[in-house]
Each structure stands twice: as C-alpha cells, then as structure tokens.
Scaffold this motif. Structure first.
Motif, mmCIF file in Angstrom:
data_model
loop_
_atom_site.group_PDB
_atom_site.id
_atom_site.type_symbol
_atom_site.label_atom_id
_atom_site.label_comp_id
_atom_site.label_asym_id
_atom_site.label_seq_id
_atom_site.Cartn_x
_atom_site.Cartn_y
_atom_site.Cartn_z
ATOM 1 N N ILE A 75 0.863 -1.181 0.000
ATOM 2 C CA ILE A 75 0.000 0.000 0.000
ATOM 3 C C ILE A 75 0.900 1.232 0.000
ATOM 4 C CG2 ILE A 75 -1.745 1.328 1.252
ATOM 5 C CD1 ILE A 75 -2.737 -1.314 2.453
ATOM 6 N N THR A 76 0.727 2.083 -1.001
ATOM 7 C CA THR A 76 1.501 3.317 -1.067
ATOM 8 C C THR A 76 0.667 4.462 -0.517
ATOM 9 O OG1 THR A 76 2.662 2.517 -3.023
ATOM 10 C CG2 THR A 76 2.782 4.880 -2.586
ATOM 11 N N LEU A 77 1.235 5.170 0.430
ATOM 12 C CA LEU A 77 0.591 6.331 1.045
ATOM 13 C C LEU A 77 1.427 7.575 0.778
ATOM 14 C CD1 LEU A 77 -0.183 5.158 4.696
ATOM 15 C CD2 LEU A 77 -1.829 5.423 2.855
ATOM 16 N N ARG A 78 0.759 8.682 0.569
ATOM 17 C CA ARG A 78 1.418 9.981 0.670
ATOM 18 C C ARG A 78 1.025 10.500 2.052
ATOM 19 N NH1 ARG A 78 0.031 11.840 -3.764
ATOM 20 N NH2 ARG A 78 2.003 11.577 -4.849
ATOM 21 N N ALA A 79 2.005 10.746 2.905
ATOM 22 C CA ALA A 79 1.691 11.107 4.287
ATOM 23 C C ALA A 79 2.623 12.200 4.782
ATOM 24 C CB ALA A 79 1.818 9.879 5.187
ATOM 25 N N GLY A 80 2.166 12.883 5.808
ATOM 26 C CA GLY A 80 2.972 13.931 6.406
ATOM 27 C C GLY A 80 2.362 14.403 7.708
ATOM 28 N N ARG A 81 3.004 15.396 8.291
ATOM 29 C CA ARG A 81 2.488 15.990 9.525
ATOM 30 C C ARG A 81 2.447 17.494 9.332
ATOM 31 N NH1 ARG A 81 1.263 14.512 14.347
ATOM 32 N NH2 ARG A 81 2.140 12.430 14.287
ATOM 33 N N ASP A 82 1.262 18.049 9.506
ATOM 34 C CA ASP A 82 1.044 19.487 9.347
ATOM 35 C C ASP A 82 0.996 20.121 10.730
ATOM 36 O OD1 ASP A 82 -1.148 21.808 9.251
ATOM 37 O OD2 ASP A 82 -0.202 21.654 7.280
ATOM 38 N N ASN A 83 1.611 21.284 10.862
ATOM 39 C CA ASN A 83 1.654 21.950 12.166
ATOM 40 C C ASN A 83 0.269 22.265 12.709
ATOM 41 O OD1 ASN A 83 4.402 21.859 12.282
ATOM 42 N ND2 ASN A 83 4.697 23.886 11.373
ATOM 43 N N THR A 84 -0.694 22.478 11.818
ATOM 44 C CA THR A 84 -2.048 22.809 12.254
ATOM 45 C C THR A 84 -2.948 21.582 12.320
ATOM 46 O OG1 THR A 84 -1.817 24.970 11.192
ATOM 47 C CG2 THR A 84 -4.039 24.286 11.793
ATOM 48 N N ALA A 85 -2.998 20.840 11.222
ATOM 49 C CA ALA A 85 -3.933 19.712 11.124
ATOM 50 C C ALA A 85 -3.392 18.424 11.717
ATOM 51 C CB ALA A 85 -4.308 19.487 9.661
ATOM 52 N N GLY A 86 -2.087 18.326 11.933
ATOM 53 C CA GLY A 86 -1.495 17.112 12.462
ATOM 54 C C GLY A 86 -1.195 16.096 11.368
ATOM 55 N N LEU A 87 -1.244 14.833 11.726
ATOM 56 C CA LEU A 87 -0.917 13.746 10.806
ATOM 57 C C LEU A 87 -1.980 13.625 9.728
ATOM 58 C CD1 LEU A 87 1.165 11.440 10.436
ATOM 59 C CD2 LEU A 87 -0.343 10.016 11.817
ATOM 60 N N TRP A 88 -1.549 13.473 8.485
ATOM 61 C CA TRP A 88 -2.485 13.314 7.375
ATOM 62 C C TRP A 88 -1.945 12.270 6.405
ATOM 63 C CZ3 TRP A 88 -0.470 14.012 2.551
ATOM 64 C CH2 TRP A 88 0.723 14.742 2.464
ATOM 65 N N GLY A 89 -2.822 11.736 5.575
ATOM 66 C CA GLY A 89 -2.381 10.778 4.581
ATOM 67 C C GLY A 89 -3.441 10.539 3.524
ATOM 68 N N GLU A 90 -2.984 10.035 2.379
ATOM 69 C CA GLU A 90 -3.900 9.603 1.327
ATOM 70 C C GLU A 90 -3.345 8.352 0.688
ATOM 71 O OE1 GLU A 90 -4.254 12.628 -1.672
ATOM 72 O OE2 GLU A 90 -2.098 12.737 -2.023
ATOM 73 N N ILE A 91 -4.250 7.445 0.350
ATOM 74 C CA ILE A 91 -3.861 6.193 -0.297
ATOM 75 C C ILE A 91 -3.634 6.460 -1.772
ATOM 76 C CG2 ILE A 91 -4.574 3.828 -0.834
ATOM 77 C CD1 ILE A 91 -6.366 4.035 1.734
ATOM 78 N N VAL A 92 -2.437 6.163 -2.246
ATOM 79 C CA VAL A 92 -2.073 6.405 -3.629
ATOM 80 C C VAL A 92 -2.265 5.147 -4.462
ATOM 81 C CG1 VAL A 92 -0.156 7.022 -5.178
ATOM 82 C CG2 VAL A 92 -0.427 8.196 -2.986
ATOM 83 N N GLU A 93 -1.943 3.986 -3.888
ATOM 84 C CA GLU A 93 -1.974 2.735 -4.644
ATOM 85 C C GLU A 93 -2.087 1.555 -3.688
ATOM 86 O OE1 GLU A 93 0.566 1.129 -8.411
ATOM 87 O OE2 GLU A 93 1.741 1.680 -6.654
ATOM 88 N N VAL A 94 -2.841 0.543 -4.106
ATOM 89 C CA VAL A 94 -2.885 -0.732 -3.376
ATOM 90 C C VAL A 94 -2.575 -1.822 -4.388
ATOM 91 C CG1 VAL A 94 -4.299 -2.343 -2.047
ATOM 92 C CG2 VAL A 94 -4.637 0.125 -1.764
ATOM 93 N N VAL A 95 -1.515 -2.565 -4.148
ATOM 94 C CA VAL A 95 -1.111 -3.621 -5.080
ATOM 95 C C VAL A 95 -1.115 -4.954 -4.329
ATOM 96 C CG1 VAL A 95 0.648 -4.440 -6.695
ATOM 97 C CG2 VAL A 95 0.331 -1.977 -6.323
ATOM 98 N N GLN A 96 -2.032 -5.820 -4.734
ATOM 99 C CA GLN A 96 -2.107 -7.145 -4.137
ATOM 100 C C GLN A 96 -1.009 -8.043 -4.737
ATOM 101 O OE1 GLN A 96 -3.901 -7.891 -1.631
ATOM 102 N NE2 GLN A 96 -5.551 -6.400 -1.597
ATOM 103 N N PRO A 97 -0.614 -9.065 -4.022
ATOM 104 C CA PRO A 97 0.465 -9.933 -4.522
ATOM 105 C C PRO A 97 0.043 -10.690 -5.780
ATOM 106 C CG PRO A 97 -0.526 -10.875 -2.576
ATOM 107 C CD PRO A 97 -1.122 -9.519 -2.732
#
Length: 198
Positions: free
Chosen positions: A176-198
């Motif tokens: 599972i590929t996530l784009r994630a980060g931490r914002d000083n105001t909103a805190g931890l955030w993320g979005e799912i970019v890709e899910v690749v099953q085996p």
C-alpha cells in the motif's frame, strides 16, 4: 513523503495468527517480495524485527545500497495465547470465540489472553510512523511490516474508523503506497495512492 507499506510475503505457516510466532518466508513469499519491490527504489528501508519481515527487507536494502533500519514498533500485534493458531481453531472454543469476536469488534476490547490490545498497537505504530516522517532528506520510504500495523497506519493517517479497516484485504505480499505527512495545524495526514495485491 511517499511511504510504501508492505506486508511480508507468505510464510511457511500460512493462515495463522502470527504475532510473536515467526516462521520463515515460503518460496512463494520470497517471490511476492521480489515482484512487489522490482524496479522501485527508496531513500529509507525500515522493517519490523521479525525474521519474516527483516529477511526480505534486508535483501531489498542491500540491492539498493541502503542501510536497513529495524524498528520494533512496526512488529505485529501480540496475539498472546492465540499466537500461532488458526482463527478457526480459536473460534472452535466457545469461550475463546466470544473473546475473539469482541477483540476484532472493538479497538478497546480486552486483549487476547496474555496479548496486546489494538489500541496499544496503534500507539506504537504512531511512534514508528513519526520516526519515518522525521527521516532527514528522505522523500520515499519502504516499511516491511505486518497487516496489523498497516491497518493502524491507515487509521492514523487517513482517519479510517476501526470497524472499516477490515474492508481492506491485506494478504501476505500486499503493498500500500501512502502519501503522508504531519502538518503543524492539522497534524498527521495521509492519502492512499496505490494498493497492489500480490
């Protein structure tokens, strides 16, 4: 940061509750690791300390000239007395079946006998995720871990309620590929970019 969360490949004890129990990867599991990492590169490679994660991650890191970082907070949930057993065997015992259903129904339910709660898992994954996001000059990371920590990461970064986490199939070898980060105001955030099953 782009984070690839990858569940270790299939083990030589498929279908069991594997927390502390730590069988090696099967041949199929090694092939899953190869397919899911082929042609990809990362600034940072991190793994749970279990041999089923560490072995594959070490091979990936070595091929890319990276140092593997082991982080115990990425370890799978400790299933206590249920560890190493098939879920069907746990559910066959009426008393254990009730506890098993409660455990999967609520993150704050009692832990498996001698094991760990989901809330405890989420707390340590939060620490581990903070360390990945704090890596200096890193824009990509591979974390080779387990289904439980992957679900915890989705809950933390994408605000997915616990009950909805079971909508994700995270078979051995899933990435599972996530784009994630931490914002000083909103805190931890993320979005799912890709899910690749085996």
């Amino acid at each position: 940061m782009l984070i690839d969360l990858m569940r270790h490949g299939e083990t030589q004890m498929p279908g069991r509750l594997l927390g502390r129990t730590d069988p090696p990867l099967s041949e199929a599991g090694w092939r899953q690791m190869e397919r899911q990492t082929a042609g990809r590169s990362w600034d940072v490679v991190v793994a749970s300390p279990r041999r089923r994660t560490e072995a594959g991650a070490a091979r990936v890191a070595a091929k890319r000239g990276r140092t593997l970082r082991i982080d115990a907070d990425w370890a799978e949930l400790d299933f206590g007395a249920w560890d190493g057993r098939l879920p069907a065997d746990v559910r066959a015992d009426p008393e254990a079946a009730e506890a098993f259903a409660a455990f999967y129904g609520s993150p704050d339910a009692a832990a498996p006998p001698g094991g760990e709660t989901w809330s405890a898992l989420v707390a340590r994954v939060a620490r581990a995720l903070d360390r990945v996001l704090a890596e200096p000059a890193a824009s990509t990371a591979l974390v080779v871990t387990h289904a439980g920590p992957m679900r915890a990461t989705l809950a933390l970064t994408c605000a997915i309620p616990f009950a909805n986490l079971w909508a994700f199939s995270i078979k051995p070898g899933t990435r599972i590929t996530l784009r994630a980060g931490r914002d000083n105001t909103a805190g931890l955030w993320g979005e799912i970019v890709e899910v690749v099953q085996p």
